[in-house]
Design a protein around this motif. Structure first.
Motif, short mmCIF file in Angstrom:
data_model
loop_
_atom_site.label_atom_id
_atom_site.label_comp_id
_atom_site.label_asym_id
_atom_site.label_seq_id
_atom_site.Cartn_x
_atom_site.Cartn_y
_atom_site.Cartn_z
N ASP A 145 0.83 -1.21 0.00
CA ASP A 145 0.00 0.00 0.00
C ASP A 145 0.86 1.25 0.00
O ASP A 145 0.57 2.22 -0.71
CB ASP A 145 -0.92 0.03 1.23
CG ASP A 145 -1.97 -1.05 1.18
OD1 ASP A 145 -2.28 -1.55 0.08
OD2 ASP A 145 -2.49 -1.40 2.26
N HIS A 195 2.52 1.66 -3.37
CA HIS A 195 1.54 2.21 -4.31
C HIS A 195 1.33 3.70 -4.06
O HIS A 195 1.24 4.50 -5.00
CB HIS A 195 0.21 1.45 -4.19
CG HIS A 195 -0.85 1.96 -5.10
ND1 HIS A 195 -0.80 1.79 -6.46
CD2 HIS A 195 -1.98 2.68 -4.84
CE1 HIS A 195 -1.86 2.36 -7.00
NE2 HIS A 195 -2.58 2.92 -6.04
N TYR A 196 1.25 4.08 -2.80
CA TYR A 196 1.10 5.49 -2.45
C TYR A 196 2.29 6.31 -2.97
O TYR A 196 2.11 7.39 -3.53
CB TYR A 196 0.96 5.65 -0.92
CG TYR A 196 0.94 7.08 -0.47
CD1 TYR A 196 -0.20 7.86 -0.60
CD2 TYR A 196 2.08 7.67 0.07
CE1 TYR A 196 -0.21 9.17 -0.21
CE2 TYR A 196 2.08 8.99 0.47
CZ TYR A 196 0.93 9.75 0.33
OH TYR A 196 0.92 11.06 0.72
N TRP A 236 0.53 6.75 7.97
CA TRP A 236 0.62 5.40 8.52
C TRP A 236 1.14 5.36 9.96
O TRP A 236 1.40 4.30 10.49
CB TRP A 236 1.49 4.52 7.62
CG TRP A 236 0.72 3.94 6.48
CD1 TRP A 236 0.00 2.80 6.47
CD2 TRP A 236 0.59 4.50 5.17
NE1 TRP A 236 -0.57 2.61 5.24
CE2 TRP A 236 -0.23 3.64 4.42
CE3 TRP A 236 1.06 5.65 4.55
CZ2 TRP A 236 -0.57 3.88 3.09
CZ3 TRP A 236 0.73 5.89 3.23
CH2 TRP A 236 -0.07 5.01 2.52
#
Length: 172
Positions: A106, A109-110, A170
């Protein structure tokens, strides 16, 4: 001149260089001694070649960098990991690169999506090569014909900004 003579003449200099590589880690002397033992365990011909070609310092420095940076090296398991868990004086030496290597899909991808929308083509290309393709500055420099200093000046602000955003999103 054999290996013993070389080490005797250059002992202090080599030891200081290993300390510099390990940022004066409390176990840098142990790493230096381990490297010397490893070097002495090599065949005599190999040792002689290193001395004759003037590569002893290079071998010790390269080995020290690999041992210190690796999380699978004997140095890590013998000294560094132990100190991380037990020493109240241990400083966190995790770098942005370490965090970015350990992130989930994730976050990768970010990073890709952020690079596509916010940065110039040049910044995006160099940062993608380094962060996503895991190429070193030297590899990027050879491929694009630019020097490491310029690559660092281009990638570092991008990396720092991305890292701050990732830390926020995050809670790293």
């Amino acid at each position: 001149m054999d290996m013993n003579d070389y080490i005797t003449l250059n002992y202090s200099k080599l030891k200081q260089k290993v300390r510099a590589v390990t940022k004066n880690h409390q176990n840098s002397d142990d790493l230096f001694n381990d490297l010397l033992l490893s070097l002495y365990s090599k065949p005599i011909e190999y040792q002689r070649d290193l001395v004759e070609k003037g590569k002893v310092e290079h071998w010790i420095m390269a080995s020290a960098k690999l041992q210190y940076a690796s999380k699978t090296s004997p140095f890590y398991y013998t000294y560094k990991k132990f100190n991380m868990n037990t020493s109240p004086l241990f400083e966190d030496t995790q770098t942005t690169d370490d965090v970015l290597e350990d992130v989930s899909e994730d976050i990768v991808h970010y990073i890709k999506s952020e690079l596509e929308t916010y940065y110039t083509v040049y910044q995006r290309t160099l940062a993608t090569e380094h962060l996503i393709s895991n190429k070193s500055y030297t590899e990027i420099g050879r491929e694009y014909g630019i020097n490491r200093k310029f690559i660092s000046q281009t990638i570092t602000p991008v990396k720092e900004e991305l890292f701050e955003k990732i830390k926020e999103l995050w809670n790293i």
